[in-house]
Enzyme design. Structure first.
Site, short mmCIF file in Angstrom:
data_model
loop_
_atom_site.label_atom_id
_atom_site.label_comp_id
_atom_site.label_asym_id
_atom_site.label_seq_id
_atom_site.Cartn_x
_atom_site.Cartn_y
_atom_site.Cartn_z
N HIS A 15 0.84 -1.20 0.00
CA HIS A 15 0.00 0.00 0.00
C HIS A 15 0.88 1.26 0.00
CE1 HIS A 15 -3.71 2.27 1.29
NE2 HIS A 15 -2.77 3.10 1.71
N GLU A 16 1.81 1.31 0.93
CA GLU A 16 2.68 2.50 1.01
C GLU A 16 3.57 2.62 -0.22
OE1 GLU A 16 1.85 4.67 3.01
OE2 GLU A 16 0.61 3.40 4.30
N HIS B 170 1.61 4.46 -2.83
CA HIS B 170 1.70 5.93 -2.66
C HIS B 170 3.06 6.42 -3.13
CE1 HIS B 170 -2.06 6.61 -0.63
NE2 HIS B 170 -1.76 5.88 0.41
N HIS C 194 3.34 6.65 -6.87
CA HIS C 194 2.57 7.80 -7.36
C HIS C 194 3.45 9.06 -7.31
CE1 HIS C 194 -1.82 9.57 -7.21
NE2 HIS C 194 -1.25 9.72 -8.37
ZN LIG Z 1 -3.06 5.18 1.97
#
Ligand SMILES: [Zn+2]
Length: 689
Positions: A472-473, A476, A479
């Site tokens: 998940h991290e 980010h 991105h």
């Molecule tokens: Zn998040």
């Protein structure tokens, strides 16, 4: 002044930055920032990109980079000198940003640029930056007639005070209740560590027996495991009537949040009307991906109608199990978590501990990097720089260009829990990609987690939840790192709508549920074997356990929030309970007792930033599931989910464009259509009832 904190020529000098540098360095930046703004708003500076906006971006970047390092060190190295340095400057930095947001001369100049002939000649990205600035000034009341400004200000101040009061009441009511248990027999089923904590709580109060509080580490296990039904009922009732008229029973009628809710709803409506909107839901959506309250309502009702049959099935199964196996023939709200946990154990008998043996850290990291390399055609290599702890590693991402390997970005990985590190997991960007006079400045990210570290020279092993958090991290982080936008304020995650920002992160989590990914990413710490198929199948089944019930619960909160802030005719004499009852009638599969006062402690929307925005959780899940479905659709027959064409398109249309265009436009460019909920339903096991 020479300070390592003010050296912006390269990576942060973690070996040289000292807490005592913070005050002088940050104050120097605030001072030069104020001087610049004063100059920029004078009549001598034309309202053009080069003369007006560019210097503001440069000055803003210096402050956010330096203050970002201070905030980061405060989070990962929270020693007394760093805490003191951070807290000493926090009010000054906060005040600076507040002044900036209320500077009407800046606002006037952005508007002048918007209306000048130059605007049409700017790139769409730069036009968007100017439009975003004007939008934010407008939403903070900058455009109101002078005679309405004091009222606007007063509303904002009263709302801030009400939010604080709301939270305090919830906290006080949570802390005030304790259940004192004297007979050990009543503790049956409760885990040992929870009992030990309850015993310590009693000792602290100078009492015999055990004391249970309503705080999460005590409340949740009691609801899940306590065999004593009366104990569960007492705790449930206390918990779900917090900060309501029932607080009078505890001698504190003033903790009732009903009047605060009424006032918050009324003031948000008045504030919206002053800004020229019909209601607060419209205001909330101005800066979000969703286009209108009607669109969000359609989305929520649609998902509810599709999920409800599965929620009903979940509830039927639970009732049958509870009646036949647990003797609970009249299942009540305080039995749901307990019976569900028993059913879950019965169906999926494997332990997290068993799974953990298959995820040693080096194998997991190699698996993550492999996924990223395959998806985006980049290479990740170990790199060197100064770090804030020996436990931190550093990497570089490269792409093969015409001149060989090109640097795309770099990232720090700080995975293990430490005494001085804040809890949780997060990504942050100390350096953002942009065009400078010296060329492209490549981005840098921090990925921070709180996983267990290595013990006795053996590598750390991660739970499957930990692995998902890491992915998940990393989502980010990608991105931020893989952006190709050259304008700082919309590069990476900057300027991305709030209800779309979790798309890349949740997207990455999907790979933790892919059989071929897990095959390459797992190795039993003793036997060296990859994850067995049978265990994987159990994990998948457990993942979707009661997903129907969980979905309608989230929809209940979302619908209540949106309708309350949209067109619901609020009657202060009735409060919000009639609306909540109506929403529950539509979506819930079990009606809570009439005395349940959930809204009175719904801090997300009454004291947090989620007002008319709670739907964002499900919204972003739909987006990420639908994006992942494009990879599934392109999956070749050999079963691998890595289609390089789809990966390249995702990189090009969504990941790398950041906030440079509306998220919906990016989504449509990638998917060729608007988002659909089908993929999320399928991934959650909600396909054939
Ligand atoms: Zn998040």
């Amino acid at each position: 002044m020479s300070s390592s904190l003010l050296d912006f020529s390269a990576l942060p000098r973690f070996d040289a930055i000292l807490p005592e540098d913070v005050g002088p360095a940050i104050r120097a930046l605030l001072e030069s920032g104020r001087a610049l703004i004063a100059g920029q708003t004078s009549n001598d500076v034309p309202a053009s990109w080069a003369s007006f906006v560019a210097p503001l971006i440069d000055s803003g970047e210096r402050l956010s980079r330096a203050w970002g390092i201070v905030g980061h060190l405060h989070s990962v190295m929270d020693t007394p000198p760093w805490r003191e340095a951070y807290n000493a400057l926090l009010p000054e930095v906060t005040r600076y940003y507040a002044e900036l947001g209320q500077n009407l001369a800046l606002f006037a100049k952005y508007k002048a640029l918007r209306e000048s002939p130059e605007f049409a000649t700017l790139s769409p990205t730069r036009q968007r930056i100017i439009d975003n600035e004007i939008r934010d000034f407008r939403l903070s009341g900058a455009e109101l007639p002078e005679d309405q400004k004091p009222r606007f200000q007063a509303i904002q101040e009263e709302l801030a005070a009400l939010a604080a009061k709301f939270s305090e009441n919830v906290l006080d009511a949570t802390n005030a209740f304790t259940e004192h248990v004297l007979e050990e027999a009543r503790l049956a089923g409760i885990p040992e560590d929870v009992k030990t904590a309850a015993r310590a709580e009693a000792e602290k109060a100078g009492k015999d027996g055990w004391i249970f509080t309503l705080r999460m580490p005590a409340y949740l296990p009691v609801m899940q495991y306590a065999e004593d039904r009366a104990l569960r009922e007492t705790m449930y009732r206390a918990y779900s009537t917090r900060a309501s008229e029932f607080s009078a029973e505890l001698g504190h009628p003033e903790w009732d949040n009903a009047p605060n809710i009424a006032r918050i709803v009324e003031l948000r409506r008045e504030l919206s009307n002053l800004l020229g909107y019909a209601n607060y839901a419209e205001v909330s959506l101005v800066s979000k991906m969703a286009e209108s309250p009607a669109q969000v309502l359609d989305f929520l009702h649609d998902l509810a109608s599709k999920a409800k049959p599965f929620a009903e099935r979940d509830m039927r199964e639970l009732r049958v199990f509870a009646a036949e196996e647990l003797g609970l023939t009249d299942l009540q709200s305080w039995d749901v978590a307990y019976a569900s946990e028993k059913l879950r154990q019965r169906r999926y008998s494997y332990s997290d501990q068993e799974v953990k043996q298959y995820f040693p850290e080096p194998k997991v990291l190699a698996g993550l990097f492999n996924v990223i390399e395959k998806l985006y055609g980049v290479t990740i290599r170990s790199d060197q720089t100064s770090v804030w702890s020996d436990d931190v590693s550093f990497f570089r991402i490269e792409r093969t260009g015409p001149q060989g390997a090109e640097l795309v970005g770099q990232f720090y990985l700080d995975l293990h829990a430490r005494d001085t590190k804040r809890g949780g997991a997060w990504m942050d960007g100390p350096i953002t990609r942009r065009q400078t006079t010296h060329g492209i400045q490549t981005p840098v990210a921090y990925l921070v987690c709180n996983f267990p570290g290595p013990v006795d020279g053996k590598p750390a092993t991660f739970s499957h939840d930990d692995v998902q958090t890491l992915f998940h991290e990393a989502g980010h982080g990608l991105h931020h790192l893989l952006t190709r936008i050259d304008d700082l304020w919309v590069a990476g995650i900057n300027g991305v709508e709030w209800d779309a920002v979790e798309l890349p992160s949740q997207f990455m989590e999907n790979f933790c549920w892919e059989w071929d990914v897990l095959q390459g990413m797992t190795r039993h710490v003793e036997t060296g074997a990859p994850l067995p198929r049978a265990l994987f199948d159990k994990m998948i089944a457990a993942k979707n356990f009661q997903s129907g019930m969980q979905t309608v619960r989230q929809l209940e909160f979302s619908l209540f929030d949106l309708r309350l802030h949209h067109d619901w005719p609020f009657d202060p004499a009735q409060g919000v309970q009639p609306l909540l009852d109506e929403v529950r009638h539509e979506v819930a599969v079990m009606q809570p007792p009439a005395w349940n006062r959930f809204a009175n402690s719904f801090s997300h929307i009454f004291a947090g930033g989620y007002a008319a925005g709670y739907y964002s959780y499900k919204w972003a899940e739909v987006l990420s599931a639908d994006v992942f479905a494009a990879f599934e659709e392109a999956r070749p027959t050999d079963g691998s989910v890595f289609d390089s064409t789809t990966g390249e398109r995702f990189l090009h249309e969504i990941l790398s464009v950041g906030g440079s265009r509306p998220a919906l436009e990016s989504f449509k460019a990638f998917r060729g259509r608007t988002p659909q909920v089908d993929a999320l339903l399928r991934h959650s096991g909600m396909t054939t009832p």
